[in-house]
Design an enzyme around this catalytic site. Structure first.
Site, PDB file in Angstrom:
ATOM      1  N   LYS A  54      -9.040  -0.989   6.065  1.00  0.00           N
ATOM      2  CA  LYS A  54      -9.123  -1.503   4.689  1.00  0.00           C
ATOM      3  C   LYS A  54      -8.433  -2.873   4.368  1.00  0.00           C
ATOM      4  O   LYS A  54      -8.694  -3.615   2.852  1.00  0.00           O
ATOM      5  CB  LYS A  54      -8.783  -0.496   3.486  1.00  0.00           C
ATOM      6  CG  LYS A  54     -10.269   0.665   4.062  1.00  0.00           C
ATOM      7  CD  LYS A  54     -10.013   2.052   2.995  1.00  0.00           C
ATOM      8  CE  LYS A  54      -8.853   3.167   3.228  1.00  0.00           C
ATOM      9  NZ  LYS A  54      -9.549   4.208   3.496  1.00  0.00           N
TER      10      LYS A  54
ATOM     11  N   HIS B 222       0.733  -1.059   0.253  1.00  0.00           N
ATOM     12  CA  HIS B 222      -0.019   0.140   0.114  1.00  0.00           C
ATOM     13  C   HIS B 222       0.783   1.179  -0.556  1.00  0.00           C
ATOM     14  O   HIS B 222       1.719   1.381   0.757  1.00  0.00           O
ATOM     15  CB  HIS B 222      -0.975   0.008   1.267  1.00  0.00           C
ATOM     16  CG  HIS B 222      -1.805   0.620   1.714  1.00  0.00           C
ATOM     17  ND1 HIS B 222      -3.066   1.095   0.604  1.00  0.00           N
ATOM     18  CD2 HIS B 222      -1.187   2.303   1.995  1.00  0.00           C
ATOM     19  CE1 HIS B 222      -3.687   2.786   0.846  1.00  0.00           C
ATOM     20  NE2 HIS B 222      -2.562   3.343   1.714  1.00  0.00           N
TER      21      HIS B 222
ATOM     22  N   ARG C 224     -14.760  13.352   8.982  1.00  0.00           N
ATOM     23  CA  ARG C 224     -12.914  13.511   9.295  1.00  0.00           C
ATOM     24  C   ARG C 224     -12.783  14.718   8.438  1.00  0.00           C
ATOM     25  O   ARG C 224     -12.013  15.845   8.836  1.00  0.00           O
ATOM     26  CB  ARG C 224     -12.043  13.089   9.314  1.00  0.00           C
ATOM     27  CG  ARG C 224     -12.032  11.921  10.325  1.00  0.00           C
ATOM     28  CD  ARG C 224     -11.164  10.343  10.104  1.00  0.00           C
ATOM     29  NE  ARG C 224      -9.946  11.159   9.975  1.00  0.00           N
ATOM     30  CZ  ARG C 224      -8.886  10.322   9.400  1.00  0.00           C
ATOM     31  NH1 ARG C 224      -9.209   9.282   8.647  1.00  0.00           N
ATOM     32  NH2 ARG C 224      -7.390  10.335   8.801  1.00  0.00           N
TER      33      ARG C 224
ATOM     34  N   ASP D 251     -15.029   2.680   8.076  1.00  0.00           N
ATOM     35  CA  ASP D 251     -14.016   3.869   7.877  1.00  0.00           C
ATOM     36  C   ASP D 251     -14.796   5.228   6.511  1.00  0.00           C
ATOM     37  O   ASP D 251     -14.192   5.972   6.906  1.00  0.00           O
ATOM     38  CB  ASP D 251     -12.720   3.394   7.064  1.00  0.00           C
ATOM     39  CG  ASP D 251     -11.788   3.986   6.699  1.00  0.00           C
ATOM     40  OD1 ASP D 251     -10.777   4.766   7.209  1.00  0.00           O
ATOM     41  OD2 ASP D 251     -11.918   3.712   5.661  1.00  0.00           O
TER      42      ASP D 251
ATOM     43  N   SER E  87      -7.220   3.772   9.416  1.00  0.00           N
ATOM     44  CA  SER E  87      -8.273   4.189   8.517  1.00  0.00           C
ATOM     45  C   SER E  87      -7.321   3.140   7.254  1.00  0.00           C
ATOM     46  O   SER E  87      -8.387   2.819   6.678  1.00  0.00           O
ATOM     47  CB  SER E  87      -7.700   5.482   7.947  1.00  0.00           C
ATOM     48  OG  SER E  87      -8.641   5.451   6.777  1.00  0.00           O
TER      49      SER E  87
END
Ligand code: URA
Ligand code: CA
Length: 433
Positions: free
Chosen positions: A187, A82, A168, A161, A183
């Site tokens: 995922k 990621h 947010r 999320d 967050s």
């Protein structure tokens, strides 16, 4: 339990129990806790932070708010990569076939998303016929057979999320390290990864502008992974300028092909080998990053990485002949060279604003409804530290419009050229395990 008491507890800097955190996430997801209480809670977290235990519990509560992908039908240790986001980041397109070529299973679930260019799936759709609408069974079979496949996001992953991130965004609480870390990690965990390799970007074009914050985000995510039983490590890499030369969809596919052939841009090549080495180690296909790197260099040199890319594209309907004939990829009608106005050395390429230039050409989506032009984008000829002569091309614009004044303006705004000596930026700052 009452939400107001939990807000007060966090406001006063006390630690919440797992039960209390579950109450908050479940209540907010099912609507029994209203936005105003969740807003107040997040602001309390923004100022007071969360302990590693709270952050792990917060992450797992979000994971459990929706579906979880079960990849147990796929053999081996599934490693996901990621990136926290940057401009012209072509790494996934290179890494998927590269690590698959040494036997690491890559079961990639990917989205389209908003941004300067499309997501991984959009980019891959530059290849005629390629599609990601495959069944779960086909997906597992392809990864078992070829070690690599990409499927479009389906199911209801981490609804908590989604709802929290939306809140947010409008309550000035995005920039909290425990909230960002939970967050992102929620995922990845919900998507079924056994191990996670994180590329945390730092610099002007990244979420984290300075190295200390980037390190703290990386440490927080690695700690979450450890706390919930997923092997996790992070590389901290530079995003003071776009990665590689290409920003665009088909242009980045071509750049990925060049990199798999061993003649890609130096920074993209180096980052892929670094991240790839760690992925190979996380998958337990090598004992040390040095040994893993040698394996990856070998499959680039002997053509197996490139061959893997062809097999992967063809297995999902793509015309793999583009790998040998990249001119078959979508091509824009016009190209224009943007030329340096002065002699000197490039000292800055503002990644955000050059990304916006690519988006203005149509390479990315401004809203969920926008369509993407896969053929357009930018090729950078000069990076930070390179010398330029007045009149030399710094960027080539690939456009389907004859009028590109706004794009040209953005490119000039993003480039700074100086007479002073400029060091090339460090590419890899640190590794956190
Ligand atoms: N990316 C995410 O997925 N979540 C955040 O909170 C920030 C960036
Ligand atoms: Ca690139």
């Amino acid at each position: 339990m009452r939400m107001v008491d939990l807000i007060e507890k966090k406001r006063d800097g006390k630690e919440l129990s797992q039960e209390e955190i579950n109450f908050i996430i479940e209540g907010y997801t099912n609507g029994s806790i209203p936005d105003y209480q969740m807003s107040a809670f997040q602001m309390a977290v923004f100022f007071q932070g969360m302990t590693p235990g709270e952050t792990a519990n917060f992450t797992m509560a979000m994971v459990k708010s929706g579906d979880q992908v079960d990849l147990s039908a796929i053999e081996g240790i599934k490693v996901d990569k990621h990136s926290t986001g940057g401009v012209g980041d072509t790494t996934t397109l290179v890494l998927a076939p590269l690590v698959a070529a040494v036997g690491v299973p890559v079961a990639k679930m990917s989205g389209r998303g908003l941004g300067h260019t499309g997501g991984t799936i959009d980019k891959l759709e530059s290849v005629d016929g390629f599609h990601t609408e495959i069944s779960d069974e086909q997906f597992y079979d392809l990864v078992n057979k070829n070690k690599v496949a990409v499927i479009g996001q389906s199911g209801n992953l981490t609804p908590a999320d989604k709802k929290i991130y939306g809140l947010r965004d409008v309550t000035a609480t995005v920039n909290s390290i425990p909230l960002i870390a939970s967050s992102i990690m929620s995922k990845k965990i919900a998507a079924g990864a056994d191990a996670i390799c994180l590329d945390v970007k730092v610099g002007a074009g990244a979420f984290m502008k300075n190295l200390e914050d980037a390190k703290e985000l990386a440490r927080t995510m690695v700690e979450i992974g450890k706390n919930v039983g997923r092997k996790t490590m992070a590389v901290i890499s530079d995003m003071n300028q776009p990665l590689g030369f290409a920003i665009g969809n088909a242009l980045e596919v071509k750049e990925a092909i060049d990199t798999l052939k061993g003649h890609g841009p130096r920074d993209l090549h180096e980052l892929c080998l670094t991240l790839g080495s760690h992925m190979v180690c996380l998958a337990e296909k090598a004992d040390t990053p040095e040994a893993a790197r040698a394996m990856l260099e070998e499959v680039i040199a002997n053509g197996k990485a490139l061959e893997k890319f062809k097999v992967f594209l063809a297995a999902q309907g793509g015309n793999a002949s583009v790998v040998d004939q990249p001119e078959k990829l979508p091509t824009a009608k016009y190209t224009f060279e943007v030329k340096a106005k002065v002699d000197g050395t490039v000292s800055e390429i503002e990644a955000d604003s050059i990304g916006t230039a690519a988006m203005l050409l149509g390479a990315g989506r401004a809203t969920k409804e926008s369509t993407i032009d896969l053929s357009v984008g930018l090729i950078l000829h000069k990076k930070i530290g390179d010398n330029v002569k007045k009149g030399e091309p710094i960027v080539t614009i690939h456009s389907n419009s004859e009028e590109n004044n706004e794009v040209i303006k953005r490119i000039y705004e993003s480039y700074s050229i100086t007479h002073e000596h400029v060091e090339r930026p460090t590419l890899i700052y640190d590794e956190i395990k």
